[in-house]
Design a protein around this motif. Structure first.
Motif, mmCIF file in Angstrom:
data_model
loop_
_atom_site.group_PDB
_atom_site.id
_atom_site.type_symbol
_atom_site.label_atom_id
_atom_site.label_comp_id
_atom_site.label_asym_id
_atom_site.label_seq_id
_atom_site.Cartn_x
_atom_site.Cartn_y
_atom_site.Cartn_z
ATOM 1 N N MET A 11 -0.476 -14.557 -11.286
ATOM 2 C CA MET A 11 0.163 -14.062 -10.066
ATOM 3 C C MET A 11 -0.874 -13.831 -8.961
ATOM 4 S SD MET A 11 2.537 -10.642 -9.551
ATOM 5 C CE MET A 11 3.805 -11.241 -10.686
ATOM 6 N N PRO A 12 -1.010 -14.783 -8.020
ATOM 7 C CA PRO A 12 -1.831 -14.514 -6.835
ATOM 8 C C PRO A 12 -1.153 -13.429 -5.992
ATOM 9 C CG PRO A 12 -1.300 -16.864 -7.056
ATOM 10 C CD PRO A 12 -0.409 -16.124 -7.988
ATOM 11 N N ALA A 13 -1.960 -12.612 -5.316
ATOM 12 C CA ALA A 13 -1.370 -11.528 -4.530
ATOM 13 C C ALA A 13 -2.176 -11.285 -3.271
ATOM 14 C CB ALA A 13 -1.305 -10.247 -5.360
ATOM 15 N N PHE A 14 -1.492 -11.304 -2.138
ATOM 16 C CA PHE A 14 -2.090 -10.922 -0.861
ATOM 17 C C PHE A 14 -1.085 -10.070 -0.098
ATOM 18 C CE2 PHE A 14 -2.456 -11.704 3.735
ATOM 19 C CZ PHE A 14 -3.704 -11.120 3.954
ATOM 20 N N ASN A 15 -1.428 -8.814 0.116
ATOM 21 C CA ASN A 15 -0.557 -7.878 0.836
ATOM 22 C C ASN A 15 0.888 -7.973 0.331
ATOM 23 O OD1 ASN A 15 -2.724 -6.984 2.305
ATOM 24 N ND2 ASN A 15 -2.171 -8.033 4.203
ATOM 25 N N ARG A 18 5.056 -4.702 -0.892
ATOM 26 C CA ARG A 18 6.503 -4.488 -0.750
ATOM 27 C C ARG A 18 7.286 -5.035 -1.934
ATOM 28 N NH1 ARG A 18 8.064 -7.126 4.853
ATOM 29 N NH2 ARG A 18 10.154 -6.534 4.151
ATOM 30 N N TYR A 19 6.733 -6.048 -2.614
ATOM 31 C CA TYR A 19 7.534 -6.774 -3.599
ATOM 32 C C TYR A 19 6.908 -6.875 -4.990
ATOM 33 C CZ TYR A 19 9.443 -8.465 0.852
ATOM 34 O OH TYR A 19 9.970 -8.548 2.106
ATOM 35 N N ILE A 20 5.610 -6.614 -5.111
ATOM 36 C CA ILE A 20 4.920 -6.983 -6.348
ATOM 37 C C ILE A 20 5.386 -6.162 -7.552
ATOM 38 C CG2 ILE A 20 2.909 -5.444 -6.059
ATOM 39 C CD1 ILE A 20 1.210 -7.866 -7.099
ATOM 40 N N ARG A 21 5.785 -4.916 -7.343
ATOM 41 C CA ARG A 21 6.265 -4.127 -8.484
ATOM 42 C C ARG A 21 7.536 -4.757 -9.062
ATOM 43 N NH1 ARG A 21 5.123 0.845 -10.449
ATOM 44 N NH2 ARG A 21 3.888 1.429 -8.603
ATOM 45 N N GLU A 22 8.414 -5.234 -8.187
ATOM 46 C CA GLU A 22 9.635 -5.898 -8.649
ATOM 47 C C GLU A 22 9.298 -7.160 -9.439
ATOM 48 O OE1 GLU A 22 13.816 -7.711 -6.776
ATOM 49 O OE2 GLU A 22 12.179 -7.087 -5.448
ATOM 50 N N ASP A 96 6.097 -12.210 -4.825
ATOM 51 C CA ASP A 96 7.307 -11.782 -4.124
ATOM 52 C C ASP A 96 8.573 -12.380 -4.737
ATOM 53 O OD1 ASP A 96 6.691 -14.332 -3.381
ATOM 54 O OD2 ASP A 96 6.736 -13.978 -1.221
ATOM 55 N N ASP A 97 8.464 -12.993 -5.907
ATOM 56 C CA ASP A 97 9.612 -13.579 -6.585
ATOM 57 C C ASP A 97 9.959 -12.760 -7.824
ATOM 58 O OD1 ASP A 97 9.519 -15.530 -4.640
ATOM 59 O OD2 ASP A 97 8.431 -16.967 -5.872
ATOM 60 N N HIS A 209 13.998 -16.909 -9.225
ATOM 61 C CA HIS A 209 14.504 -16.311 -7.991
ATOM 62 C C HIS A 209 13.392 -16.280 -6.946
ATOM 63 C CE1 HIS A 209 18.198 -15.221 -10.043
ATOM 64 N NE2 HIS A 209 17.453 -14.780 -11.036
ATOM 65 N N TYR A 210 13.616 -17.018 -5.868
ATOM 66 C CA TYR A 210 12.604 -17.330 -4.869
ATOM 67 C C TYR A 210 12.917 -16.610 -3.565
ATOM 68 C CZ TYR A 210 10.085 -20.408 -1.565
ATOM 69 O OH TYR A 210 9.285 -20.916 -0.582
ATOM 70 N N ARG A 211 11.970 -15.795 -3.105
ATOM 71 C CA ARG A 211 12.181 -15.018 -1.885
ATOM 72 C C ARG A 211 11.729 -15.820 -0.664
ATOM 73 N NH1 ARG A 211 12.707 -9.522 -1.610
ATOM 74 N NH2 ARG A 211 11.711 -9.300 -3.650
#
Length: 337
Positions: A11-15, A18-22, A96-97, A209-211
């Motif tokens: 899981m790449p993550a940048f800012n 808002r969504y990463i916990r989900e 974010d997905d 599920h794609y945001r």
């Protein structure tokens, strides 16, 4: 010797605060429990790191890796995570997905049954509608990866987000993937390399599920919005070398390159870019035009737009704006009727 998990989530993550916990919670709810999650932080300035650290403190399967410096795309942190993975199977999931609880169990079941090197789910928006409609006959199908590349050209007829992939396939592709390609859309080019290299690929109706949201890196109106043309340029060469100039794949890559020019022109018409971004876009448009195989393109695109691009007496951007305006009036009139 430490036992390796069955799957490594990447899981790449940048800012992504808002969504990463989900996204992570959807992994932790999986019916398959034998996994590790590698979150690769790419220079976040929000609370992404604190959220992941908090989750990792209570779940040793989750670990956080920091990029040495921000890369500006998901490709480099994804590559770093795959290189650090301990499992033979990797499962990409964007920060974010989200996925359903039986997602991993279903995909691994297909991989075990078919021996596939890649098993892809189908992408759905969060409202439940398909983000990608499969081309005819491709849902729940199996085949040699290189036969599916044409369905990624000039529009996506297959879903290639998420899934489960053999880690060695990624490592083999990294060995031949152009090192200079690190832009925001590099993952899309990587997908074509993975398909080309994979002996067996399976497509399923398992849901990913794609945001879609306007703040994503690929949707902001800055110079990076034009980086998609870099993919178009690379694809023309990729397809020409592997499929030949007489192939359907080459025609589709040429048509994608042609349409990419008009996408960039429309962006320039609809957004206010700074001078540096406009110069960058014009330079990429110039390269796209140089790569255009006119004998191929002329037969497979709209004569109207081909004329706009090729007629030296027509100022392309204002003419395109006028043409699009007239076309929109026609569509609105038909809707009213």
């Amino acid at each position: 010797m430490e036992r390796r998990p069955r799957v490594s989530w990447i899981m790449p993550a940048f800012n992504a605060g808002r969504y990463i916990r989900e996204a992570i919670d959807s992994i932790r709810r999986q019916t398959v429990r034998d996994w590790e999650l590698i979150v690769v932080n790419d220079g976040s300035s929000d609370d992404t790191v604190s959220i992941v650290s908090d989750i990792a403190s209570g779940d040793p399967r989750v670990r956080l890796i920091e990029m040495p410096s921000p890369s500006g795309s998901a490709f480099m942190p994804r590559k770093k995570g795959i290189e650090e993975a301990r499992a033979d199977i990797v499962a990409p999931l964007d920060a974010d997905d989200r996925i359903d609880p039986d997602y991993l169990e279903s995909l691994l079941g297909v991989m075990d049954k078919t021996g596939a090197d890649i098993v892809y789910p189908q992408m759905f928006r969060f409202d439940g509608s398909p983000a990608v409609e499969y081309a005819d006959g491709l849902a729940d199908t199996l085949g040699e990866g290189k036969t599916f590349v044409r369905h990624t050209l000039d529009g996506w007829g297959i879903s290639c987000n998420g899934g489960v992939l053999r880690r060695q396939l990624y490592l083999d592709v990294f060995g031949v993937f152009p090192q200079e390609v690190t832009h925001a859309f590099a993952d899309e080019l990587l997908t074509r390399y993975l398909l080309w290299q994979a002996p067996v690929v399976a497509f399923t109706r398992v849901r990913y599920h794609y945001r879609i949201y306007d703040e994503s890196v690929c949707r902001r109106p800055d110079r990076h919005a034009f980086d998609l043309m870099l993919n178009d340029h690379a694809l023309v060469g990729f397809v020409r070398e592997r499929y030949g100039r007489e192939s359907e794949e080459y025609m589709l890559a040429q048509r994608q390159n042609f349409h990419g020019i008009f996408r960039a022109l429309r962006l320039l018409n609809s957004h206010r870019f700074d001078p540096e971004a406009r110069r960058y876009a014009q330079g990429l448009i110039s390269v796209s035009r140089q790569l255009m195989d006119k004998d191929v393109v002329r037969k497979h695109v709209s004569p109207r737009y081909y004329f706009l691009l090729e007629c030296p007496l027509v100022p392309v951007r204002p003419a395109l704006a006028l043409c699009d305006f007239v076309m929109s009036l026609g569509k609105n009139r038909q809707t009213a009727i």
